[in-house]
Design a protein around this motif. Structure first.
Motif, PDB file in Angstrom:
ATOM      1  N   UNK A  72       0.793  -1.228   0.000  1.00 20.26           N
ATOM      2  CA  UNK A  72       0.000   0.000   0.000  1.00 20.26           C
ATOM      3  C   UNK A  72       0.820   1.270   0.000  1.00 20.26           C
ATOM      4  N   UNK A  73       2.139   1.135  -0.016  1.00 26.51           N
ATOM      5  CA  UNK A  73       3.018   2.300   0.048  1.00 26.51           C
ATOM      6  C   UNK A  73       3.878   2.387  -1.216  1.00 26.51           C
ATOM      7  N   UNK A  74       4.226   3.614  -1.570  1.00 25.79           N
ATOM      8  CA  UNK A  74       5.172   3.822  -2.665  1.00 25.79           C
ATOM      9  C   UNK A  74       6.568   3.459  -2.176  1.00 25.79           C
ATOM     10  N   UNK A  81      11.614   4.427 -10.252  1.00 28.31           N
ATOM     11  CA  UNK A  81      10.374   3.905 -10.831  1.00 28.31           C
ATOM     12  C   UNK A  81       9.157   4.216  -9.953  1.00 28.31           C
ATOM     13  N   UNK A  82       9.352   4.289  -8.626  1.00 29.71           N
ATOM     14  CA  UNK A  82       8.325   4.643  -7.641  1.00 29.71           C
ATOM     15  C   UNK A  82       7.074   3.755  -7.687  1.00 29.71           C
ATOM     16  N   UNK A  83       7.247   2.437  -7.647  1.00 29.61           N
ATOM     17  CA  UNK A  83       6.057   1.585  -7.633  1.00 29.61           C
ATOM     18  C   UNK A  83       5.384   1.599  -6.265  1.00 29.61           C
ATOM     19  N   UNK A  84       4.119   1.205  -6.264  1.00 29.81           N
ATOM     20  CA  UNK A  84       3.383   0.946  -5.027  1.00 29.81           C
ATOM     21  C   UNK A  84       3.251  -0.568  -4.925  1.00 29.81           C
ATOM     22  N   UNK A  85       3.705  -1.126  -3.814  1.00 24.65           N
ATOM     23  CA  UNK A  85       3.580  -2.569  -3.636  1.00 24.65           C
ATOM     24  C   UNK A  85       2.131  -2.883  -3.271  1.00 24.65           C
ATOM     25  N   UNK A  86       1.555  -3.854  -3.984  1.00 20.32           N
ATOM     26  CA  UNK A  86       0.157  -4.217  -3.767  1.00 20.32           C
ATOM     27  C   UNK A  86      -0.022  -5.567  -3.093  1.00 20.32           C
ATOM     28  N   UNK A  87       0.866  -6.523  -3.345  1.00 21.84           N
ATOM     29  CA  UNK A  87       0.675  -7.852  -2.757  1.00 21.84           C
ATOM     30  C   UNK A  87       2.006  -8.558  -2.614  1.00 21.84           C
ATOM     31  N   UNK A  88       2.079  -9.369  -1.549  1.00 20.95           N
ATOM     32  CA  UNK A  88       3.245 -10.204  -1.281  1.00 20.95           C
ATOM     33  C   UNK A  88       2.739 -11.625  -1.101  1.00 20.95           C
ATOM     34  N   UNK A  89       3.215 -12.513  -1.940  1.00 20.97           N
ATOM     35  CA  UNK A  89       2.884 -13.924  -1.845  1.00 20.97           C
ATOM     36  C   UNK A  89       4.189 -14.704  -1.962  1.00 20.97           C
ATOM     37  N   UNK A  90       4.140 -15.984  -1.644  1.00 19.05           N
ATOM     38  CA  UNK A  90       5.353 -16.787  -1.759  1.00 19.05           C
ATOM     39  C   UNK A  90       5.824 -16.810  -3.210  1.00 19.05           C
ATOM     40  N   UNK A  91       7.026 -16.293  -3.441  1.00 22.35           N
ATOM     41  CA  UNK A  91       7.607 -16.281  -4.777  1.00 22.35           C
ATOM     42  C   UNK A  91       6.947 -15.327  -5.744  1.00 22.35           C
ATOM     43  N   UNK A 126       3.415  -8.099  -6.332  1.00 23.39           N
ATOM     44  CA  UNK A 126       2.624  -7.305  -7.267  1.00 23.39           C
ATOM     45  C   UNK A 126       2.874  -5.836  -6.984  1.00 23.39           C
ATOM     46  N   UNK A 127       3.197  -5.094  -8.052  1.00 27.13           N
ATOM     47  CA  UNK A 127       3.467  -3.656  -7.959  1.00 27.13           C
ATOM     48  C   UNK A 127       2.552  -2.909  -8.912  1.00 27.13           C
ATOM     49  N   UNK A 128       2.242  -1.649  -8.584  1.00 30.93           N
ATOM     50  CA  UNK A 128       1.566  -0.739  -9.502  1.00 30.93           C
ATOM     51  C   UNK A 128       2.516   0.409  -9.805  1.00 30.93           C
ATOM     52  N   UNK A 129       2.519   0.825 -11.058  1.00 28.64           N
ATOM     53  CA  UNK A 129       3.347   1.945 -11.507  1.00 28.64           C
ATOM     54  C   UNK A 129       2.453   2.938 -12.245  1.00 28.64           C
ATOM     55  N   UNK A 130       2.642   4.202 -11.980  1.00 22.83           N
ATOM     56  CA  UNK A 130       1.999   5.242 -12.772  1.00 22.83           C
ATOM     57  C   UNK A 130       3.024   5.695 -13.808  1.00 22.83           C
ATOM     58  N   UNK A 131       2.615   5.693 -15.070  1.00 21.66           N
ATOM     59  CA  UNK A 131       3.528   6.053 -16.152  1.00 21.66           C
ATOM     60  C   UNK A 131       3.704   7.567 -16.163  1.00 21.66           C
ATOM     61  N   UNK A 151      11.192  -3.100 -19.694  1.00 23.99           N
ATOM     62  CA  UNK A 151      12.144  -4.169 -19.361  1.00 23.99           C
ATOM     63  C   UNK A 151      12.749  -3.937 -17.980  1.00 23.99           C
ATOM     64  N   UNK A 152      13.040  -2.686 -17.646  1.00 22.79           N
ATOM     65  CA  UNK A 152      13.615  -2.374 -16.339  1.00 22.79           C
ATOM     66  C   UNK A 152      12.619  -2.648 -15.215  1.00 22.79           C
ATOM     67  N   UNK A 153      11.339  -2.357 -15.442  1.00 25.89           N
ATOM     68  CA  UNK A 153      10.308  -2.675 -14.446  1.00 25.89           C
ATOM     69  C   UNK A 153      10.296  -4.176 -14.179  1.00 25.89           C
TER      70      UNK A 153
END
Length: 145
Positions: free
Chosen positions: A14-16, A28-38, A41-46, A63-65
């Motif tokens: 939930x944080x950038x 890149x400043x993603x927001x982490x949305x979920x953590x699962x085993x292996x 999930x991140x969100x990025x605003x272009x 590719x860098x993302x």
């Protein structure tokens, strides 16, 4: 999943991301949305500086993302070693524009003692349009964090 690593990663949900060991991830400043085993999930605003002359998400940034998100996913194993990408193949399927949000979801496909195989899919916000998909192999180094 290493319990300490899981707790660490979940503290960012939930944080950038701003204080990553990866300066590029901080850019890149993603927001982490979920953590699962292996999987993370991140969100990025272009942002404008992420686009090409056509005004769409630059392939190199895409590719860098993928590369950076997969690298962050390796943190979930709680290992003391750094990994380096030995290859990265990216398929591009559709575009994203400045102001769009994209979602990157990683998956560790095979975790070996030296080589890890992983993938990352980048989707539009609604998860209805696949923007890109990348595969990589990463080599565990002897360099400790």
């Amino acid at each position: 999943m290493d319990p300490k690593a899981k707790e660490f990663l979940q503290s960012f949900v939930g944080k950038e991301v701003q204080n990553s060991p990866s300066p590029f991830m901080n850019w890149l400043r993603p927001v982490m949305r979920a953590v699962e085993e292996g999987s993370l999930t991140f969100e990025y605003v272009i942002r404008k500086e992420m686009t090409n002359p056509f005004g769409t998400l630059h392939g190199g940034v895409t590719a860098a993302m993928i590369d950076d998100a997969i690298g962050a996913t390796l943190i979930s194993y709680g290992e003391p070693y750094f990994y380096v990408s030995v290859n990265l193949a990216v398929d591009y399927f559709s575009s994203a524009r400045e102001g769009d949000m994209v979602v990157a979801k990683t998956a560790i496909l095979k975790k070996g003692s030296q080589i890890t195989n992983a993938q990352c899919e980048i989707w539009n916000k609604e998860m209805t349009k696949l923007v890109a998909k990348g595969y990589t192999n990463l080599l565990r180094t002897d360099i400790k964090k």
